[in-house]
Design an enzyme around this catalytic site. Structure first.
Site, PDB file in Angstrom:
ATOM      1  N   LYS A   1     -15.399   9.715  26.258  1.00  0.00           N
ATOM      2  CA  LYS A   1     -16.831   9.429  26.283  1.00  0.00           C
ATOM      3  C   LYS A   1     -17.076   7.915  26.161  1.00  0.00           C
ATOM      4  CE  LYS A   1     -16.674  13.912  26.232  1.00  0.00           C
ATOM      5  NZ  LYS A   1     -16.814  14.710  25.044  1.00  0.00           N
TER       6      LYS A   1
ATOM      7  N   TYR B   1     -19.281  20.877  18.522  1.00  0.00           N
ATOM      8  CA  TYR B   1     -18.870  20.789  19.924  1.00  0.00           C
ATOM      9  C   TYR B   1     -18.217  22.123  20.339  1.00  0.00           C
ATOM     10  CZ  TYR B   1     -16.155  19.424  23.988  1.00  0.00           C
ATOM     11  OH  TYR B   1     -15.605  19.376  25.244  1.00  0.00           O
TER      12      TYR B   1
ATOM     13  N   ARG C   1       7.580   9.396  24.071  1.00  0.00           N
ATOM     14  CA  ARG C   1       6.667  10.321  23.384  1.00  0.00           C
ATOM     15  C   ARG C   1       6.406   9.798  21.967  1.00  0.00           C
ATOM     16  NH1 ARG C   1       9.020  14.126  21.022  1.00  0.00           N
ATOM     17  NH2 ARG C   1      10.197  14.912  22.790  1.00  0.00           N
TER      18      ARG C   1
ATOM     19  N   ASP D   1     -15.978  13.797  13.433  1.00  0.00           N
ATOM     20  CA  ASP D   1     -15.883  13.572  14.877  1.00  0.00           C
ATOM     21  C   ASP D   1     -16.941  12.511  15.204  1.00  0.00           C
ATOM     22  OD1 ASP D   1     -16.203  13.631  17.646  1.00  0.00           O
ATOM     23  OD2 ASP D   1     -15.735  15.763  17.791  1.00  0.00           O
TER      24      ASP D   1
HETATM   25  C1  LIG Z   1     -16.048  15.858  24.565  1.00  0.00           C
HETATM   26  C2  LIG Z   1     -15.999  16.049  23.122  1.00  0.00           C
HETATM   27  C3  LIG Z   1     -14.825  16.509  22.506  1.00  0.00           C
HETATM   28  C4  LIG Z   1     -13.604  16.922  23.301  1.00  0.00           C
HETATM   29  O1  LIG Z   1     -12.996  15.851  23.951  1.00  0.00           O
HETATM   30  P1  LIG Z   1     -12.147  15.989  25.304  1.00  0.00           P
HETATM   31  O2  LIG Z   1     -11.717  14.588  25.540  1.00  0.00           O
HETATM   32  O3  LIG Z   1     -13.041  16.545  26.343  1.00  0.00           O
HETATM   33  O4  LIG Z   1     -11.007  16.911  25.003  1.00  0.00           O
HETATM   34  C5  LIG Z   1     -14.823  16.622  21.127  1.00  0.00           C
HETATM   35  N1  LIG Z   1     -15.922  16.319  20.393  1.00  0.00           N
HETATM   36  C6  LIG Z   1     -17.060  15.886  20.954  1.00  0.00           C
HETATM   37  C7  LIG Z   1     -18.227  15.575  20.085  1.00  0.00           C
HETATM   38  C8  LIG Z   1     -17.140  15.737  22.330  1.00  0.00           C
HETATM   39  O5  LIG Z   1     -18.284  15.327  22.882  1.00  0.00           O
END
Ligand SMILES: *Cc1c(COP(=O)(O)O)cnc(C)c1O
Length: 388
Positions: A194, A97, A45, A169
């Site tokens: 993504k 988001y 961990r 982000d």
């Molecule tokens: C998908 C997404 C998240 C969350 O990510 P997960 O991997 O689904 O937990 C956060 N910010 C943005 C801009 C996203 O597109």
């Protein structure tokens, strides 16, 4: 050195065996010679060599000091919020988001952290919202799903002047397009699910910090809360990053072609894409981003949800699914899917109408994708006659 060369060679050859592919250390613990005497790894961990390669690669790619890999993008966002204490305040972008909105509003408010949402396309809105309780500014650029662009450099100046942390982000742009830390941000988070993973086959999150001191705090939270990324998923994200620059370039090229086609389609109202000169933040996007990205949103002249449902249910290559950034094109209806947890009034204020459709343009041939949309619109047009 070009970005693509830098990426490929930031991934080390295994020093132990010469393995050109990063080994997957599928282990929970490490044998110690004597109590406390070990090779830098005591429990998985806390540390894992496969995860460590990913963490170092993303830190380098974002131009930060430290990187950390989490089980999901939301776990990464959660770890950043845990830097705060009860009584602190976050100023967040209004077009945020949906999952981050849910986490801030429904989990952290009850622990005494308050949230204010502002339109961050004008940095003065952020400056005006700051109070003595503000400890964190949270922006996305481009935003999801209406692709608003915030001037990261200007907001970083606001944050610095008020001694407030700025977290960006960077999921939508990816680090091959923009590096917020080089523009003055303190922390970058990613949903590695993504573009970084890039193949729609994993869930992951990443954090990069601008300083060792902030990195140490995130490391403590990562170990204390435990939402780490597994060795195999770490390996998959490393493999995804190897082709990141190639993929984002092609995603952007395809999306530009699709966006330009959408402008000619009479069923459509607004087209949101930072690569279009009609985009209100086109100039900032051009200055700030190397690529304009693979995400396009558009709504219909007739704001009719049934019509939008008809379109997204009749595409063949654009698969109807949440998420984005993979090789296969996806489409989604945010009001029923990704943004369902946001109250309707707030949703409309951010431009997310009932007929807004978001496309994640994949790596297929752009002409095929345009044909696919054309045939879906043709089916929907038979219905529109009922409404016009
Ligand atoms: C998908 C997404 C998240 C969350 O990510 P997960 O991997 O689904 O937990 C956060 N910010 C943005 C801009 C996203 O597109």
């Amino acid at each position: 050195m070009s970005t693509q060369t830098q990426i490929i060679h930031s991934i080390p050859v295994d020093p132990l065996t010469g393995s050109i592919s990063v080994p997957i250390y599928q282990t929970s613990t490490y044998v110690q010679e004597a109590p406390g005497i070990h090779k830098g790894y005591d429990y998985a961990r806390s540390n894992n060599p496969t995860r460590k390669v990913l963490e170092d690669v993303i830190a380098q790619l974002e131009g930060g000091t430290n990187g950390y890999a989490f089980a999901s993008g939301l776990a990464a966002i959660d770890a950043v919020v845990k830097l705060l204490s009860a009584g602190d305040e976050i100023i967040a972008v209004d077009d945020i988001y949906g999952g981050a909105f849910r986490l801030f509003t429904h989990i952290y408010q009850k622990f005494g952290i308050s949230i204010k949402y502002v339109d961050a396309t004008d940095h003065r809105n952020v400056a005006e919202a700051i109070t003595p309780a503000t400890k964190l500014i949270w922006i996305e650029s481009p935003t999801n799903p209406t692709l608003k662009i915030a001037d990261i450099k200007k907001i970083a100046q606001v944050a610095k002047a008020h001694n407030v942390l700025l977290c960006v982000d960077n999921t939508f742009a990816s680090p091959v397009s923009q590096k917020p830390i080089t523009l003055g941000a303190d922390i970058v988070v990613h949903s590695g699910t993504k573009y970084l993973g890039g193949h729609s086959d994993l869930i992951s999150g990443l954090i990069v910090t601008a300083t060792q001191q902030l990195g140490d705090k995130i490391k403590f939270i990562q170990n204390a809360s435990g939402a780490i990324l597994s060795p195999f998923d770490s390996w998959l994200v490393i493999r995804g990053i190897e082709t990141l620059d190639l993929r984002v370039a092609r995603h952007s090229q395809n999306a530009q072609a699709v966006a330009e086609y959408l402008l000619t389609e009479d069923l459509i109202g607004n087209v949101y894409y930072p690569g279009l000169a009609s985009h209100p933040n086109y100039e900032v996007a051009k200055k700030q981003q190397k690529y304009t990205g693979g995400i396009i949103s558009f709504d219909l002249k007739v704001d009719d949800k049934e019509l939008a449902i008809k379109i997204v249910s009749n595409t063949k290559y654009f698969k109807l699914a949440e998420s984005l950034g993979g090789v296969k094109s996806l489409c989604c209806l945010p009001c029923e899917m990704t943004h369902k947890s946001i109250p309707q009034e707030k949703r409309y204020a951010a431009g997310v109408t009932d007929s807004l459709i978001r496309l994640s343009v994949g790596l297929e041939d752009a002409a095929d994708l345009i044909e696919d949309l054309k045939q879906a619109f043709a089916i929907a047009k038979k219905e529109v006659e009922v409404f016009v």
